[in-house]
Design an enzyme around this catalytic site. Structure first.
Site, PDB file in Angstrom:
ATOM      1  CB  CYS A   8     -21.805  -6.030 -47.166  1.00  0.00           C
ATOM      2  SG  CYS A   8     -21.071  -7.662 -46.918  1.00  0.00           S
ATOM      3  CG  ASN A  11     -16.208 -10.023 -47.977  1.00  0.00           C
ATOM      4  OD1 ASN A  11     -15.067 -10.457 -48.099  1.00  0.00           O
ATOM      5  ND2 ASN A  11     -17.040 -10.011 -48.984  1.00  0.00           N
ATOM      6  CB  CYS A  13     -24.543 -11.931 -45.336  1.00  0.00           C
ATOM      7  SG  CYS A  13     -24.436 -12.776 -43.745  1.00  0.00           S
ATOM      8  NE  ARG A  14     -25.584  -6.769 -46.087  1.00  0.00           N
ATOM      9  CZ  ARG A  14     -25.508  -5.627 -45.440  1.00  0.00           C
ATOM     10  NH1 ARG A  14     -26.441  -4.708 -45.647  1.00  0.00           N
ATOM     11  NH2 ARG A  14     -24.541  -5.379 -44.596  1.00  0.00           N
ATOM     12  CB  SER A  15     -20.202  -7.796 -50.322  1.00  0.00           C
ATOM     13  OG  SER A  15     -19.426  -8.363 -49.295  1.00  0.00           O
ATOM     14  CG  ASP A 123     -26.422  -7.364 -42.443  1.00  0.00           C
ATOM     15  OD1 ASP A 123     -26.384  -8.571 -42.783  1.00  0.00           O
ATOM     16  OD2 ASP A 123     -25.476  -6.781 -41.916  1.00  0.00           O
TER      17      ASP A 123
HETATM   18  P1  4NP Z   1     -22.865  -8.794 -44.178  1.00  0.00           P
HETATM   19  O1  4NP Z   1     -23.537  -9.288 -42.801  1.00  0.00           O
HETATM   20  O2  4NP Z   1     -22.399  -7.373 -43.957  1.00  0.00           O
HETATM   21  O3  4NP Z   1     -23.985  -8.850 -45.188  1.00  0.00           O
HETATM   22  O4  4NP Z   1     -21.742  -9.762 -44.474  1.00  0.00           O
HETATM   23  C1  4NP Z   1     -22.846  -9.204 -41.572  1.00  0.00           C
HETATM   24  C2  4NP Z   1     -22.007 -10.230 -41.199  1.00  0.00           C
HETATM   25  C3  4NP Z   1     -21.324 -10.181 -39.988  1.00  0.00           C
HETATM   26  C4  4NP Z   1     -21.507  -9.090 -39.150  1.00  0.00           C
HETATM   27  C5  4NP Z   1     -22.347  -8.068 -39.528  1.00  0.00           C
HETATM   28  C6  4NP Z   1     -23.017  -8.109 -40.748  1.00  0.00           C
HETATM   29  N1  4NP Z   1     -20.838  -9.033 -37.889  1.00  0.00           N
HETATM   30  O5  4NP Z   1     -21.084  -8.101 -37.120  1.00  0.00           O
HETATM   31  O6  4NP Z   1     -19.989  -9.904 -37.613  1.00  0.00           O
END
Ligand code: 4NP
Length: 155
Positions: A8, A11, A13-15, A123
């Site tokens: 994702c 790395n 939240c989702r992955s 997300d």
């Molecule tokens: P993820 O969510 O892609 O599901 O882990 C996010 C976590 C952090 C950020 C963006 C999306 N960020 O911009 O820091």
């Protein structure tokens, strides 16, 4: 050994949610030793950070721990090291392609491309809704597991 990398943006939240849900599913099938499962980010934003508390708390409801996981960034050579590289949304596919360059072996898909209703996984970093994301991740991991158990000759 079947090697799976979930990807994702951050790395956190989702992955990692998909990584630990998938590990739980293969353990329940008594197939953990047949799989190597990990997750990574397309961005460098969260490298070294632990799993987001929203994901940790949601998985705790199902007795799943993410202990020890810290965010890492996808590397070009991961393409050779994994059999399946699964993004959470179309934007992740573009991010993965930027890093790995090309997909000659058709390893790169969205997780929910394995579901009868292919779609992006929202997300929760932006939506705040870890429940919806968990339901989508669980649906995707179950559909993906069913597909690979057939494809790899387990069923
Ligand atoms: P993820 O969510 O892609 O599901 O882990 C996010 C976590 C952090 C950020 C963006 C999306 N960020 O911009 O820091």
């Amino acid at each position: 050994m079947i090697k799976i990398l979930f990807v994702c943006l951050g790395n956190i939240c989702r992955s990692p949610m998909a990584e630990f849900v998938m590990k739980d599913l293969v353990e329940k099938e008594n197939l953990a030793s047949e799989f190597y499962i990990a997750s990574a980010a397309t961005s460098s934003e969260e490298i070294g950070n632990p799993v987001h508390h929203g994901t940790r708390n949601k998985l705790k409801e199902f007795g799943i721990s993410t202990a020890g996981k810290c965010a890492v960034q996808l590397k070009k050579k991961d393409y050779e090291n994994y059999d399946y590289i699964l993004g959470m949304e179309q934007r992740n596919i573009a991010g993965i392609m930027r890093i790995v360059g090309s997909d000659p072996n058709k390893k790169i898909k969205r997780l929910l491309d394995y579901s009868p209703n292919p779609r992006d996984i929202a997300d929760p970093w932006f939506t705040g809704d870890f429940e919806v994301t968990y339901n989508d991740v669980k649906e995707g991991c179950q559909a993906f597991l069913d597909a690979i158990l057939k494809a790899e000759g387990f069923k």
